[in-house]
Design an enzyme around this catalytic site. Structure first.
Site: not given
Length: 452
Positions: A330, A389
């Protein structure tokens, strides 16, 4: 294929042979550190272009000029999303509507205020007369996100005050969009399944007495049935996806809003951004990757077999040949993504009830081994983590939600955050966003057509 289409295909094929070379930009052109590719600084952090009171994402702190990892935190209007989730899980109540109120109006509602807000949402939970028939059923789309963006733009034509950018009018439009997104997504899915895949067409009206999560399940299932556990877990997913401060679709919404245009144009742009596989479409890519891994190494592989296949994925030899293990890493979070942590925590009970504990455990092993391999290859010392996700697609799959609806569900949650950011941009931005691109071209003379 028609004669026109065949001719066009040959023409485009001929023109496109050298198009990549014509558009190529040498890597050296980006050596100048003032060029912020992807609006990112050299260390990967985002270029700061504004100030916001809506959301906050924290994945590290800076000490002596260096990033120091920390457990990830996500705040909505200064309130930890973990606290919001835990409060509603403990009381067995639905929280997305409260989050929508919080994001839009900047404060937590009283019980009476929440009740009134829910009633307004319910009253707006219907489409203009003839809209579903004319916009969705007569022009179905193979992609639900495409239909969602198109429907948002079409709503402009049904709004007599579409171009009014006063705070009160944008708030009214926001409430209507928050109410209508799930209905558009559900009807677009029904149309897609009927017109492209030959399935029976079913359209369920939303119930004014149900939450957004309950209505989503009710409207997307042929028998309109669902369990309380399923509805509360979907509500949790909606809460976690409602807002995330700095991200591509929110930036698109704010950039479009900065031009002074209407709400429908700004939100349709955000939907188009979220559709992309590098943004909201990533959860489906994780699930496809997971299926590929299971097909290749089985449901309970050894660490050696799983690790070897992950190496093949990273080498671009397996899965979709992208060289990526989707769901890992991320831009801000280092030690953990709080959304992934929360989803993983509540996923165990669902996995047990669905007989899918093996899938959840394999996903966790992919996370652990994948992170080790990526960090080793990049000689990376800053920790990395699974992002939201990694587990959201698996949760939707266990809930029996069709893959075509994964990203539309994301959008049905994020619409609250987008609308809050649009309000903030219109009320406080006061300046059109205008990034610059440095010209990397050589001057050349114009040559008359007869001498070329």
């Amino acid at each position: 294929m028609s004669e026109h289409n065949a001719l066009l295909e040959r023409y485009i094929k001929n023109l496109g042979e050298n198009i990549a070379a014509e558009y190529a930009i040498s890597p050296e052109a980006y050596n100048d550190q003032s060029v912020k590719r992807g609006l990112r600084n050299a260390d990967g952090t985002g270029v700061v272009i504004g100030v916001s009171h809506i959301g906050s994402v924290q994945g590290y702190y800076v000490e002596d000029g260096a990033r120091v990892p920390m457990p990830g935190k996500l705040y909505y209007r200064g309130i930890s999303v973990e606290d919001i989730v835990e409060a509603h899980q403990a009381s067995c109540t639905f929280g997305y509507e409260e989050v929508a109120y919080l994001l839009l109006l900047g404060r937590l509602p009283t019980r009476l205020q929440q009740q009134q807000f829910n009633e307004i949402l319910a009253s707006a939970r219907q489409m203009p007369s003839g809209f579903t028939e004319d916009i969705i059923l007569k022009a179905p789309s193979r992609d639900i996100m495409n239909q969602l963006a198109r429907s948002v733009l079409a709503l402009y034509s049904y709004d007599d005050m579409a171009d009014d950018t006063s705070a009160e009018n944008i708030l009214r439009q926001s409430i209507e969009l928050i109410s209508r997104f799930p209905l558009i997504a559900a009807n677009a899915y029904a149309a897609q399944q009927h017109y492209f895949y030959g399935k029976s067409l079913f359209l369920h009206y939303p119930s004014p007495d149900l939450s957004v999560a309950e209505n989503l399940l009710r409207m997307t299932r042929a028998d309109a049935s669902y369990t309380s556990e399923e509805a509360h877990l979907l509500d949790l997913m909606l809460i976690l996806h409602a807002e995330h401060s700095s991200n591509n679709s929110t930036f698109v919404c704010r950039a479009i809003s900065s031009s002074g245009t209407d709400t429908y144009s700004a939100i349709a742009g955000a939907v188009g951004s979220l559709k992309g596989p590098l943004h909201g479409g990533a959860n489906a890519r994780v699930l496809n990757m997971f299926r590929d891994i299971k097909s290749a190494v089985g449901e309970a592989p050894t660490d050696a077999a799983l690790g070897a296949y992950l190496d093949r994925i990273l080498d671009g030899e397996a899965n979709d040949h992208s060289g990526k293990i989707y769901g890992l890493g991320h831009a801000v979070y280092t030690m953990s993504d709080p959304r992934a942590v929360i989803i993983q925590r509540y996923a165990t009970t669902l996995a047990e009830s669905k007989g899918r504990l093996g899938d959840l455990e394999l996903m966790e092993r992919v996370e652990q081994l994948g992170i080790q391999k990526i960090m080793a290859r990049k000689h990376q010392t800053l920790p990395m983590c699974a992002n939201v996700d990694m587990y959201s697609g698996l949760i939707y799959n266990m809930l029996g939600i069709p893959e075509a609806l994964y990203t539309p569900l994301f959008a049905s949650a994020r619409i609250a955050g987008w609308c809050a950011h649009r309000l903030e941009e219109v009320l406080t931005g006061n300046r059109i966003m205008r990034p610059a691109y440095r010209a990397a071209l050589k001057k050349q003379p114009y040559i008359p057509i007869d001498t070329r």
